[in-house]
Design a protein around this motif. Structure first.
Motif, short mmCIF file in Angstrom:
data_model
loop_
_atom_site.label_atom_id
_atom_site.label_comp_id
_atom_site.label_asym_id
_atom_site.label_seq_id
_atom_site.Cartn_x
_atom_site.Cartn_y
_atom_site.Cartn_z
N MET A 1 1.74 1.75 -3.52
CA MET A 1 0.53 2.11 -4.26
C MET A 1 0.14 3.56 -4.01
SD MET A 1 -1.94 1.06 -6.32
CE MET A 1 -2.19 -0.72 -6.22
N THR B 1 -0.74 -1.90 -16.55
CA THR B 1 -0.63 -2.72 -15.34
C THR B 1 -1.58 -3.92 -15.38
OG1 THR B 1 -2.20 -1.27 -14.15
CG2 THR B 1 0.14 -0.78 -13.94
N THR C 1 0.82 -1.22 0.00
CA THR C 1 0.00 0.00 0.00
C THR C 1 0.85 1.26 0.00
OG1 THR C 1 -1.75 -1.18 1.18
CG2 THR C 1 -1.84 1.22 1.22
N SER D 1 6.97 1.18 -6.63
CA SER D 1 5.87 0.24 -6.38
C SER D 1 6.35 -1.20 -6.52
CB SER D 1 4.72 0.51 -7.36
OG SER D 1 3.65 -0.39 -7.14
N VAL E 1 0.02 -5.23 -8.64
CA VAL E 1 0.81 -5.45 -7.43
C VAL E 1 0.63 -6.86 -6.87
CG1 VAL E 1 1.00 -3.02 -6.79
CG2 VAL E 1 -1.00 -4.33 -6.06
N CYS F 1 6.55 -4.28 -3.73
CA CYS F 1 5.99 -5.61 -4.00
C CYS F 1 7.02 -6.70 -3.73
CB CYS F 1 5.50 -5.70 -5.44
SG CYS F 1 4.02 -4.74 -5.78
N TYR G 1 6.83 3.76 -10.51
CA TYR G 1 6.49 2.35 -10.73
C TYR G 1 7.64 1.44 -10.29
CZ TYR G 1 2.09 3.35 -12.98
OH TYR G 1 0.79 3.75 -13.21
N GLU H 1 -4.21 -5.84 -5.02
CA GLU H 1 -4.36 -4.56 -5.69
C GLU H 1 -5.61 -3.84 -5.21
OE1 GLU H 1 -5.84 -8.06 -7.77
OE2 GLU H 1 -3.77 -7.43 -7.41
N ALA I 1 -5.05 -2.67 -1.50
CA ALA I 1 -4.13 -1.55 -1.41
C ALA I 1 -4.78 -0.25 -1.89
CB ALA I 1 -2.87 -1.84 -2.24
N ILE I 2 -5.51 -0.33 -2.99
CA ILE I 2 -6.21 0.86 -3.50
C ILE I 2 -7.26 1.32 -2.50
CG2 ILE I 2 -7.76 1.72 -5.30
CD1 ILE I 2 -6.32 -0.18 -7.25
N ILE J 1 -2.18 4.39 -11.48
CA ILE J 1 -2.79 3.24 -10.81
C ILE J 1 -1.94 2.03 -11.12
CG2 ILE J 1 -4.28 2.42 -12.67
CD1 ILE J 1 -5.39 2.86 -9.02
N ASP J 2 -1.93 1.05 -10.23
CA ASP J 2 -1.16 -0.17 -10.46
C ASP J 2 -2.01 -1.37 -10.08
OD1 ASP J 2 0.65 -2.18 -10.78
OD2 ASP J 2 2.26 -1.25 -9.62
#
Length: 339
Positions: free
Chosen positions: A80, A147, A77, A242, A93, A246, A239, A269, A272-273, A89-90
């Protein structure tokens, strides 16, 4: 007579490139109110857990378990949050965590011991982040699409490596980190790693030029470019960050589970979002807080633990999480409309 000279409206291109445009910051009172609100929600959940299952929920081992489980998704997170603050946005993950965990637990990798497993997990995470960053920053691909493609590819490669089987870790030095003998003053090592990553993320976002540039890119990418910020390079770095998170999370998950599986990181994902959103990070970019994201992780992890202790079905748990996300977004929109 003293002559007052007004400062120039704009700095030189060189100066702008160093500091970037002024970052949009949340007023202190509003930020404090949001943090206090999240702390209130967390306190209410702890109270509910203490009332419904006092012996089990308030047990030291259970609280340590909650923090340990929060550590893995918490590290993800943090990364993220940076991506979302920049306006990206990813979605990959969870798949990156899975790929990193299985690649780091193959028989060949485990022959190199603790260092080999840790290095492989981090290297795979950073490598996937590099691919995402290149596609988004220099390939001009929409972050959602780039992603999403990584999500599918990483999951497929993880399945191919494991052939659908669980890879058991046999390196004792890795497994020992999950034992109670490794706890420091009653704190699991995984929680300490999570604390270090959180502190580093907070300092990076709030006390460095990198953080100011991240906020600037998320607030207005064109204005940031005109101010001298290399927007494409900044997005690449984000990225990569990120992916690094991960990789670290994958290693923590290996320690926690003692294995590598292609199903690891499932729905990370979304978690985390969601944690970043309820923590106050805007999906449109330009604003975010590491502290809020971490509190969001703790809230979701506590909800999961309470539901498990009370033998409640997972579908009810998901409904509760969804309601919290909707409420958080509505509060954000209301706050934005009154700004």
């Amino acid at each position: 007579m003293t002559q007052h000279v007004s400062p120039p409206r704009g700095g030189t291109g060189k100066a702008a490139a160093v500091d970037g445009p002024p970052a949009r910051r949340v007023p202190l009172g509003r930020a404090d109110l949001r943090t206090l609100s999240l702390l209130g929600v967390l306190a209410a959940l702890i109270l509910i857990g203490g009332i419904t299952r006092p012996d089990e929920f308030l047990d030291t081992r259970n609280l340590q378990l909650v923090l340990t489980q929060a550590s893995v998704i918490g590290v993800v997170t943090v990364g993220m949050t940076f991506v979302i603050v920049s306006g990206g946005i990813d979605l990959s993950v969870g798949a990156i965590v899975a790929l990193a965990s299985v690649w780091a637990t193959t028989v060949a990798t485990q022959e190199y011991g603790f260092g080999g497993i840790l290095f492989t997990a981090v290297a795979v995470g950073v490598g996937c982040g590099l691919v995402n960053g290149v596609l988004v920053a220099y390939g001009a691909m929409v972050p959602f699409i780039a992603t999403l493609a990584m999500f599918a590819s990483a999951r497929g490669l993880a399945l191919q490596i494991t052939d659908g089987k669980t890879q058991i870790v046999t390196v004792e030095s890795v497994l020992d980190l999950g034992e109670r003998d490794a706890y420091v003053l009653g704190i699991p090592p995984l929680v300490l790693v999570f604390a270090v990553v959180t502190l580093a993320g907070w300092l990076l976002l709030n006390r460095t030029t990198f953080g100011r540039r991240t906020v600037a890119v998320g607030g207005n990418a064109e204005a940031a470019r005109l101010a001298g910020i290399d927007v494409r390079r900044q997005r690449l770095y984000l990225y990569l960050l990120s992916g690094l998170c991960c990789g670290i999370a994958a290693f923590l998950l290996i320690v926690l589970s003692g294995s590598g599986q292609n199903t690891n990181g499932n729905l990370y994902e979304l978690d985390a979002i969601a944690a970043a959103i309820i923590g106050g990070t805007l999906l449109s970019g330009g604003r975010g807080t590491i502290v809020g994201s971490v509190l969001g992780v703790l809230i979701f992890t506590t909800i999961t633990n309470i539901f498990a202790l009370n033998n409640l079905q997972s579908d009810v748990q998901q409904i509760a999480k969804g309601a919290i996300i909707v409420a958080a977004v509505l509060v954000q929109r209301r706050t934005a409309s009154t700004t």
